[in-house]
Design an enzyme around this catalytic site. Sequence first.
Site, PDB file in Angstrom:
ATOM      1  N   GLY A   4       0.832  -1.201   0.000  1.00 59.82           N
ATOM      2  CA  GLY A   4       0.000   0.000   0.000  1.00 59.82           C
ATOM      3  C   GLY A   4       0.860   1.241   0.000  1.00 59.82           C
ATOM      4  O   GLY A   4       1.748   1.380   0.844  1.00 59.82           O
ATOM      5  N   ALA A   5       0.597   2.102  -0.970  1.00 58.63           N
ATOM      6  CA  ALA A   5       1.276   3.406  -0.973  1.00 58.63           C
ATOM      7  C   ALA A   5       0.232   4.484  -0.732  1.00 58.63           C
ATOM      8  O   ALA A   5       0.154   5.491  -1.426  1.00 58.63           O
ATOM      9  CB  ALA A   5       2.010   3.623  -2.301  1.00 58.63           C
TER      10      ALA A   5
ATOM     11  N   GLY B  45      -1.748   6.673   2.638  1.00 56.63           N
ATOM     12  CA  GLY B  45      -1.226   7.629   3.613  1.00 56.63           C
ATOM     13  C   GLY B  45      -0.044   7.063   4.408  1.00 56.63           C
ATOM     14  O   GLY B  45       1.069   7.612   4.379  1.00 56.63           O
TER      15      GLY B  45
ATOM     16  N   ASN C  57      -4.616   0.349  12.517  1.00 61.47           N
ATOM     17  CA  ASN C  57      -5.211   0.606  13.828  1.00 61.47           C
ATOM     18  C   ASN C  57      -5.944  -0.641  14.303  1.00 61.47           C
ATOM     19  O   ASN C  57      -6.335  -1.491  13.504  1.00 61.47           O
ATOM     20  CB  ASN C  57      -6.205   1.773  13.726  1.00 61.47           C
ATOM     21  CG  ASN C  57      -5.505   3.120  13.897  1.00 61.47           C
ATOM     22  OD1 ASN C  57      -4.637   3.272  14.748  1.00 61.47           O
ATOM     23  ND2 ASN C  57      -5.890   4.099  13.091  1.00 61.47           N
TER      24      ASN C  57
ATOM     25  N   LYS D  17      -3.779   2.497  22.145  1.00 67.50           N
ATOM     26  CA  LYS D  17      -4.249   3.263  20.986  1.00 67.50           C
ATOM     27  C   LYS D  17      -5.648   2.800  20.570  1.00 67.50           C
ATOM     28  O   LYS D  17      -6.491   3.605  20.155  1.00 67.50           O
ATOM     29  CB  LYS D  17      -3.269   3.151  19.816  1.00 67.50           C
ATOM     30  CG  LYS D  17      -3.757   4.054  18.700  1.00 67.50           C
ATOM     31  CD  LYS D  17      -2.814   4.384  17.620  1.00 67.50           C
ATOM     32  CE  LYS D  17      -3.493   5.465  16.745  1.00 67.50           C
ATOM     33  NZ  LYS D  17      -3.040   5.437  15.376  1.00 67.50           N
TER      34      LYS D  17
ATOM     35  N   GLY E 113       1.579   3.837   4.318  1.00 71.14           N
ATOM     36  CA  GLY E 113       2.641   3.148   3.570  1.00 71.14           C
ATOM     37  C   GLY E 113       3.464   4.141   2.764  1.00 71.14           C
ATOM     38  O   GLY E 113       4.698   4.056   2.716  1.00 71.14           O
TER      39      GLY E 113
HETATM   40  N1  NDP Z   1      -3.974   7.923   7.849  1.00 75.58           N
HETATM   41  C1  NDP Z   1      -3.595   8.087   9.107  1.00 75.58           C
HETATM   42  O1  NDP Z   1      -3.277   9.208   9.534  1.00 75.58           O
HETATM   43  C2  NDP Z   1      -3.495   6.921  10.032  1.00 75.58           C
HETATM   44  C3  NDP Z   1      -3.907   5.659   9.638  1.00 75.58           C
HETATM   45  N2  NDP Z   1      -3.736   4.595  10.501  1.00 75.58           N
HETATM   46  C4  NDP Z   1      -4.144   3.271  10.102  1.00 75.58           C
HETATM   47  O2  NDP Z   1      -3.274   2.799   9.079  1.00 75.58           O
HETATM   48  C5  NDP Z   1      -3.975   1.915   8.197  1.00 75.58           C
HETATM   49  C6  NDP Z   1      -3.789   2.422   6.767  1.00 75.58           C
HETATM   50  O3  NDP Z   1      -4.432   3.675   6.674  1.00 75.58           O
HETATM   51  P1  NDP Z   1      -4.138   4.714   5.493  1.00 75.58           P
HETATM   52  O4  NDP Z   1      -2.752   4.614   5.027  1.00 75.58           O
HETATM   53  O5  NDP Z   1      -4.656   6.011   5.971  1.00 75.58           O
HETATM   54  O6  NDP Z   1      -5.124   4.163   4.360  1.00 75.58           O
HETATM   55  P2  NDP Z   1      -5.103   4.542   2.808  1.00 75.58           P
HETATM   56  O7  NDP Z   1      -6.470   4.211   2.316  1.00 75.58           O
HETATM   57  O8  NDP Z   1      -4.574   5.902   2.606  1.00 75.58           O
HETATM   58  O9  NDP Z   1      -4.043   3.533   2.192  1.00 75.58           O
HETATM   59  C7  NDP Z   1      -4.255   2.172   2.140  1.00 75.58           C
HETATM   60  C8  NDP Z   1      -3.635   1.684   0.878  1.00 75.58           C
HETATM   61  O10 NDP Z   1      -3.659   0.267   0.871  1.00 75.58           O
HETATM   62  C9  NDP Z   1      -3.760  -0.114  -0.468  1.00 75.58           C
HETATM   63  N3  NDP Z   1      -4.207  -1.492  -0.622  1.00 75.58           N
HETATM   64  C10 NDP Z   1      -5.269  -2.107  -0.074  1.00 75.58           C
HETATM   65  N4  NDP Z   1      -5.336  -3.387  -0.464  1.00 75.58           N
HETATM   66  C11 NDP Z   1      -4.289  -3.584  -1.301  1.00 75.58           C
HETATM   67  C12 NDP Z   1      -3.833  -4.702  -2.046  1.00 75.58           C
HETATM   68  N5  NDP Z   1      -4.457  -5.880  -2.005  1.00 75.58           N
HETATM   69  N6  NDP Z   1      -2.730  -4.555  -2.802  1.00 75.58           N
HETATM   70  C13 NDP Z   1      -2.080  -3.369  -2.859  1.00 75.58           C
HETATM   71  N7  NDP Z   1      -2.475  -2.258  -2.168  1.00 75.58           N
HETATM   72  C14 NDP Z   1      -3.561  -2.380  -1.412  1.00 75.58           C
HETATM   73  C15 NDP Z   1      -4.773   0.853  -1.053  1.00 75.58           C
HETATM   74  O11 NDP Z   1      -4.570   0.882  -2.446  1.00 75.58           O
HETATM   75  P3  NDP Z   1      -5.629   1.401  -3.518  1.00 75.58           P
HETATM   76  O12 NDP Z   1      -5.252   2.828  -3.726  1.00 75.58           O
HETATM   77  O13 NDP Z   1      -5.370   0.536  -4.692  1.00 75.58           O
HETATM   78  O14 NDP Z   1      -6.995   1.236  -2.907  1.00 75.58           O
HETATM   79  C16 NDP Z   1      -4.383   2.150  -0.358  1.00 75.58           C
HETATM   80  O15 NDP Z   1      -3.508   2.933  -1.127  1.00 75.58           O
HETATM   81  C17 NDP Z   1      -5.430   1.904   8.683  1.00 75.58           C
HETATM   82  O16 NDP Z   1      -5.659   0.807   9.518  1.00 75.58           O
HETATM   83  C18 NDP Z   1      -5.547   3.198   9.484  1.00 75.58           C
HETATM   84  O17 NDP Z   1      -6.548   3.147  10.487  1.00 75.58           O
HETATM   85  C19 NDP Z   1      -3.128   4.738  11.709  1.00 75.58           C
HETATM   86  C20 NDP Z   1      -2.716   5.968  12.128  1.00 75.58           C
HETATM   87  C21 NDP Z   1      -2.932   7.169  11.373  1.00 75.58           C
HETATM   88  C1  KPL Z   2      -5.766   8.782  16.296  1.00 77.30           C
HETATM   89  C2  KPL Z   2      -5.366   9.106  14.879  1.00 77.30           C
HETATM   90  C3  KPL Z   2      -5.831  10.484  14.512  1.00 77.30           C
HETATM   91  C4  KPL Z   2      -3.839   9.281  14.787  1.00 77.30           C
HETATM   92  O1  KPL Z   2      -2.987   8.349  14.826  1.00 77.30           O
HETATM   93  C5  KPL Z   2      -5.894   8.009  13.997  1.00 77.30           C
HETATM   94  O2  KPL Z   2      -5.299   6.982  13.902  1.00 77.30           O
HETATM   95  C6  KPL Z   2      -7.206   8.110  13.288  1.00 77.30           C
HETATM   96  O3  KPL Z   2      -7.932   9.098  13.406  1.00 77.30           O
HETATM   97  O4  KPL Z   2      -7.539   7.148  12.572  1.00 77.30           O
END
Ligand code: NDP
Ligand code: KPL
Length: 308
Positions: free
Chosen positions: A7-8, A10, A100, A183, A12
């Site tokens: 995943g690239a 937020g 999360n 968390k 990744g």
């Molecule tokens: N964003 C934040 O600030 C925070 C997020 N988190 C947690 O981190 C986790 C990820 O969140 P976040 O990064 O925001 O989510 P995003 O939706 O921004 O990114 C997730 C990525 O995973 C990719 N993905 C999903 N399935 C596959 C697959 N089979 N093969 C390749 N790529 C795949 C998606 O790709 P595609 O574009 O193709 O759909 C998408 O780009 C969650 O559990 C979230 O709760 C924790 C703390 C803070």
């Molecule tokens: C708690 C917080 C804002 C930051 O890590 C988060 O993970 C979310 O809102 O999904």
Amino acid sequence: MRLLVLGAGGIGGYFGGRLAAAGVDVRFLVRPRRAAQLAETGLVIKSPLGDLTLPVKTVVEAPPSVDAVLLACKAYDLEGAMTAIAPAIGPSTCIVPLLNGVRHLDHLDARFGAERVLGGLCHIGVALGPAGEIQHLNTLQRLALGARTHSQQDAAQALHGLMERGGFAPVLSQDILQEMWEKFVFLTTYAGMTTLMRAPVGAIVQAQDGEALVRQMLGECVATAAASGYIPSQDAYARMFTTLSERGSTGTASMLRDLQRGGPTEHEHIIGDMLRRAHEARLDAPLLRVSLAHMQAYEATRMAHGGG
Ligand SMILES: NC(=O)C1=CN([C@@H]2O[C@H](COP(=O)(O)OP(=O)(O)OC[C@H]3O[C@@H](n4cnc5c(N)ncnc54)[C@H](OP(=O)(O)O)[C@@H]3O)[C@@H](O)[C@H]2O)C=CC1
Ligand SMILES: CC(C)(CO)C(=O)C(=O)O
């Protein structure tokens, strides 16, 4: 060390991007649409801590047996993500999930073996912008990882050393499960309350019973964590409550933002899992019940309107 980042989005994109920029051997396992976008624009990070645009290596199929996988998908994509990374998991590969919640650990353990799966979490605010750029919304960039068992300690240390090269001061946690649970407790309340009220923390605590309701939902989560063997420390509780009751705060959980844009949410993985564990421990959790029913009603409506 060869690192595969699933995943690239937020998370990744941000941490993988910082590591790639530092010269770590990073490949992003992405789906074709994101691969095309990254080929065109490079990986773009807009951050108060420094912008970045760099070409990155992407793959749409996992290479065999990498050293480590950083798993950064949303919980509702976990099944597909596990299938996607499977070819990359060799006998000594470590998986560091950054999702999360905690339920994904059970799924990963069942699929790949608990010895492969370390603990991990991050505190950061990142979101994908309209052109696929990673927008860093504040200056937080805390990533913690750690061993879940004694036998994982060397691997955790080696991975921590690798992460340090990214310049985001990763933490090698001595009790990663406790941190993940703290968390989980915080996020369940934050997401549960801000989605239910469709409002940021500051507006919720201005309402007549707002702070009392925050305290009640937090209490239900703390009791569930305690019954599961992870009593939040007093310091952690104080920090959580301060954030969840801060006057004037514009803070909202990402689950509210996902809901407001009509997208899928991680409610089953967060609120649903907390409530299930409360029930298993025979705890009464009336606010969590309302919160989950509310999110399930949202999801049913979304699906009825053709949401995928
Ligand atoms: N964003 C934040 O600030 C925070 C997020 N988190 C947690 O981190 C986790 C990820 O969140 P976040 O990064 O925001 O989510 P995003 O939706 O921004 O990114 C997730 C990525 O995973 C990719 N993905 C999903 N399935 C596959 C697959 N089979 N093969 C390749 N790529 C795949 C998606 O790709 P595609 O574009 O193709 O759909 C998408 O780009 C969650 O559990 C979230 O709760 C924790 C703390 C803070
Ligand atoms: C708690 C917080 C804002 C930051 O890590 C988060 O993970 C979310 O809102 O999904």
